[in-house]
Design an enzyme around this catalytic site. Structure first.
Site, PDB file in Angstrom:
ATOM      1  CG  PHE A 134      -1.971  -0.935   9.554  1.00 42.29           C
ATOM      2  CD1 PHE A 134      -2.956  -1.208  10.622  1.00 42.29           C
ATOM      3  CD2 PHE A 134      -2.368  -0.055   8.687  1.00 42.29           C
ATOM      4  CE1 PHE A 134      -3.433  -0.235  10.850  1.00 42.29           C
ATOM      5  CE2 PHE A 134      -2.560   0.789   9.234  1.00 42.29           C
ATOM      6  CZ  PHE A 134      -3.320   1.417  10.692  1.00 42.29           C
TER       7      PHE A 134
ATOM      8  CD  GLU B 271      -2.719  -1.297   2.457  1.00 40.65           C
ATOM      9  OE1 GLU B 271      -1.978  -1.237   3.185  1.00 40.65           O
ATOM     10  OE2 GLU B 271      -3.183  -2.881   2.912  1.00 40.65           O
TER      11      GLU B 271
ATOM     12  CB  ALA C  13      -7.289  -5.906   0.454  1.00 41.31           C
ATOM     13  CD  GLU C  14      -4.344  -4.436   5.146  1.00 42.26           C
ATOM     14  OE1 GLU C  14      -5.137  -4.888   5.298  1.00 42.26           O
ATOM     15  OE2 GLU C  14      -3.444  -3.487   5.424  1.00 42.26           O
TER      16      GLU C  14
ATOM     17  CD  GLN D 287       0.167   2.619   4.807  1.00 43.83           C
ATOM     18  OE1 GLN D 287      -1.476   2.665   4.624  1.00 43.83           O
ATOM     19  NE2 GLN D 287       0.633   2.830   3.431  1.00 43.83           N
TER      20      GLN D 287
ATOM     21  CG  HIS E 168      -1.026   3.374  13.885  1.00 39.60           C
ATOM     22  ND1 HIS E 168      -1.816   3.361  13.791  1.00 39.60           N
ATOM     23  CD2 HIS E 168      -0.710   3.721  11.917  1.00 39.60           C
ATOM     24  CE1 HIS E 168      -2.865   4.412  12.590  1.00 39.60           C
ATOM     25  NE2 HIS E 168      -1.991   4.414  11.963  1.00 39.60           N
TER      26      HIS E 168
ATOM     27  CG  ASP F 221       2.356  -2.079  14.549  1.00 40.60           C
ATOM     28  OD1 ASP F 221       1.921  -2.427  14.775  1.00 40.60           O
ATOM     29  OD2 ASP F 221       3.899  -1.750  14.805  1.00 40.60           O
TER      30      ASP F 221
END
Lengths: 360, 387
Positions: free
Chosen positions: A112, A55, A85-86, A108, A155, A110
């Site tokens: 996420f 991303e 979309a991970e 992007q 985050h 940890d």
């Protein structure tokens, strides 16, 4: 000294001065982030099967700018943005690795990466094993992790234990600028999937390193690479601090204060949580007889717990005191104004060292 | 075909027939169906085809080849179910009743093309060329995947739902980046369309314009949960338009319709037309696995209804009535099916090829120091047991 000799010496001095000036220019302080960026660029150059995606990694260069300039330099087939979309990012990387590419993908932040956990635990980690060794998946999942940057919720997680607990994954986490370069190159060249944890508070840290020299060193020592070796970050004799990633600098700070107080602490940087270097850790603790294991993650069922258990099993007869842990509390990562109370500090490490049953 | 060319084609067809591009992506109003349950060919008007949805018929040689795979597939399903009942096989998710889908999914592909199957797709995997005993390695409990995935271009049969659809997208993406002409068929069931990875896979395939055919076998049940509790969409094929790809519905017990529709899908994908979603209506005639009891969630009468729509009998009647299936061909096909069944029976009687030492061999490229210690521990345990 003859005139000729003097002239020669004069020339040598001039040349040495020039070389030193050039070297000084080359040795401008380099950031941790730049070292990662250069490692990615060098890997793209060295191996045409390397592709980078995630991303915002394209035009923007990633939210931490680690992929800065790569799309412009290598084109949008080598470094490109994906939909947000991970699981899709990791799942697509699995397929690309199945079909002879070497994906280097970015989560992007940890927390996420959790939507991708099934892809990582059930497929990235297991594909080689599921297929009885016929289908290895060389790929790197880069994850900026941990706190210390005042980040908001979701985050700042230290999620390394989830991945270290999953057989089939290698888990790397550099703590120095030169390791940022060398370990990322190693991860990309590894025949095994690597989850590559980047301590985000170190992205802007600087060191005097010559990246070109490092690249040459990497190329020339490729055969004898140090994957899986822990590093003695500071030699010492009285007790061993074992740690990794964002906590290495905190342990070094503690060791510096301890030295002023007359205690000589050894600091070990694990570098790779998997594979784990029992040998270096055990040798150090057998020598010092005392150990504190430090990790930023919550301590219950953590990497620090595993290291502590391994030291007890291997070094019991050399220990003068129980092995202690200094970790984050068993709480969700706090809001920015409170994070300093949660993160292991040099003071907290020194308090633990004080408890190692020193003779009066 | 580039994405621009594809858009031009959609625009042209849309203009010609007075429909919007979105309507072009929607499935035809009726399911595509060429054969009646009794094997008679439907008239062109009854086939469900509409502007932009026409399908050329396969050749007689292709039909016989497919029928042979269908008969072999049915025999394999029934043989394996018997082997499970006899305790000679650990588990077998049978595709009895879905064999037409299985055969069509594999036969539409060329040698360099990839197939991404689920645990219920053994017959598709065999039809793609994998040796029968290699397909059954996991069901006999020997190892997880028993075939060379790269040699056959068949991914391991996926047990988690729809995770493999993203892998299919990745294989297609890698091929596209290298300029290769590969097409990928990715299979899943009706229940699996509720999974998040189904959505992510379709979206990625459409955004990157990749040659992937998502082939959904709608067999009406996700173990016990009926489709009505799974989705409120007008049909599963309708989901495609939300991603910007075309969707289509087909009678999944009609091998000719399946071959026509899959053949066209593969051709369009190979020409650069991007991904497609195909929903095949079929029925799981047996329980989910031998551990399931389907009497708890469906009526016998419903199952009986689907017996009348059987894909094997339907194709047999069509071929016999068309004069394509003589006694000689029929006998040869039966003998082939029996020979495959015998291979499975004989294979299951052999001792499984397992070695406890192998447990540590495929975790990493090289066993770690810790794995070496653990391998030594197990070896020591086994040596003491033997002594």
């Amino acid at each position: 000294m003859t005139a000729t000799a003097s002239a020669v010496n004069g020339n040598v001095s001039a040349e040495t001065a020039q070389a030193a000036a050039a070297k000084a220019a080359a040795n401008q302080p380099v950031t941790f982030g730049k070292a990662l960026n250069t490692a990615l660029a060098d890997a793209l150059t060295a191996d045409e099967s390397v592709v980078i995606f995630g991303e915002d990694v394209g035009v923007l260069g990633g939210v931490f700018r680690i992929t800065d300039g790569l799309t412009a330099r290598f084109g949008n087939t080598r470094c490109f943005d994906t939909p947000l979309a991970e699981s899709g990012i990791v799942g697509m990387a699995v397929g690309m690795a199945m079909n002879d590419m070497r994906p280097v993908i970015e989560m992007q932040f940890d927390a996420f990466a959790y939507p991708a956990f099934e892809q990582i635990a059930s497929h990235v980690a297991k594909m080689r094993n599921r297929t009885r060794g016929r289908l290895p998946l060389p790929m790197v999942i880069r994850i900026p992790y941990a706190g210390g940057v005042g980040g908001v919720e979701h985050h700042c997680d230290s999620s390394e234990a989830y991945y270290a607990h999953t057989p089939g994954l290698k888990v790397f986490t550099p703590s120095t600028v030169s390791d940022a370069y060398l370990m990322l190159r190693e991860a990309i060249d590894s025949p095994d999937p690597v989850v590559f944890f980047e301590p985000k508070k170190l992205y802007w840290s600087k060191d005097q390193v010559d990246l070109e020299e490092l690249a040459e060193q990497y190329e020339s020592q490729r055969a004898a690479k140090a994957e899986g070796k822990a590093r003695i970050a500071r030699p010492g004799t009285d007790a061993t601090l074992v740690t990794y990633g964002p906590s290495v600098s905190v342990a070094l700070e503690a060791a510096k204060i301890a030295a002023e107080e007359g205690r000589n602490l050894e600091v070990i940087d694990i570098r790779t949580i998997v594979p784990f270097d029992d040998e270096t850790v055990s040798a150090s603790v057998r020598k010092t007889g005392r150990a504190v294991v430090i990790g930023e993650a919550q301590g219950f069922v953590s990497v620090a717990s595993e290291i502590t258990a391994r030291i007890q099993e291997r070094c019991f007869h050399s220990l003068a005191a129980p092995v202690l842990r200094v970790t984050g509390f068993d709480i969700p990562f706090p809001a920015p104004t409170l994070e300093k109370h949660h993160l292991p500090s040099a003071e907290r490490i020194l308090d633990a060292v004080d408890q190692l049953q020193w003779e009066a | 075909m580039s994405s621009e060319t594809r858009e031009d084609l959609i625009a042209e067809v849309s203009r010609k027939f007075g429909i919007s591009p979105e309507d072009y992506m929607l499935p035809a109003r009726h399911m595509i169906n060429l054969l009646n349950p009794d094997g008679s060919l439907r008239s062109h008007e009854e086939q469900g085809t509409e502007p932009g949805h026409e399908y050329p018929l396969p050749s007689p040689a292709e039909l016989i080849r497919a029928y042979e795979a269908l008969v072999v597939g049915r025999r394999v399903n029934d043989q394996n179910s018997a082997l499970v009942r006899q305790g000679r096989m650990a588990v077998y998710p049978s595709s009895h009743g879905q064999e037409a889908c299985q055969v069509a999914a594999a036969l539409c592909l060329q040698d360099g093309d990839w197939l991404f199957p689920t645990y219920r797709d053994s017959v598709a995997v065999m039809t793609k060329g994998v040796a029968p005993m290699e397909v059954m390695t996991s069901f006999r409990g020997e190892w997880h995947c028993g075939y060379d995935t790269k040699q056959y271009k068949v991914a391991p049969m996926a047990t988690p739902l729809t995770t493999q659809l993203l892998h299919a997208v990745g294989v297609a993406h890698a091929a596209k980046l290298r300029g290769e002409n590969t097409v990928v068929v990715a299979m899943c069931g009706d229940g699996a369309t509720s999974e998040g990875d189904f959505h992510e896979a379709l979206n990625f395939a459409a955004v990157f314009h990749l040659p992937v055919i998502f082939f959904v076998q709608n067999n009406k049940y996700a173990i016990s949960v009926p489709l009505s509790s799974q989705s409120a969409a007008p049909s599963l094929a309708h989901k495609a338009v939300g991603y910007g790809m075309a969707g289509e519905r087909v009678d999944g017990n009609d091998l000719i319709a399946l071959m026509a529709i899959m053949g066209r899908a593969v051709r369009l994908a190979r020409e650069g037309g991007g991904p497609l979603l195909i929903e095949a209506h079929t029925y799981r005639m047996q329980a989910h696995t031998n551990a399931d009891d389907d009497k708890r969630y469906r009526e016998d009468a419903e199952v009986a209804e689907w017996v009348a729509k059987d894909p094997v009998k339907r194709m047999e009647s069509y071929l016999a009535d068309s004069g394509l299936l003589g006694d000689e061909v029929s006998e040869r096909i039966s003998a082939h099916a029996e020979q495959v069944a015998k291979t499975l029976r004989d294979g299951m009687n052999q001792e499984a090829d397992t070695d406890p030492a192998e447990l540590f061999n495929h975790v990493y490229s090289q066993p770690t120091a810790q794995l070496k210690e653990q391998a030594a521990l197990l070896a020591d345990e086994l040596a003491r047991e033997e002594a």
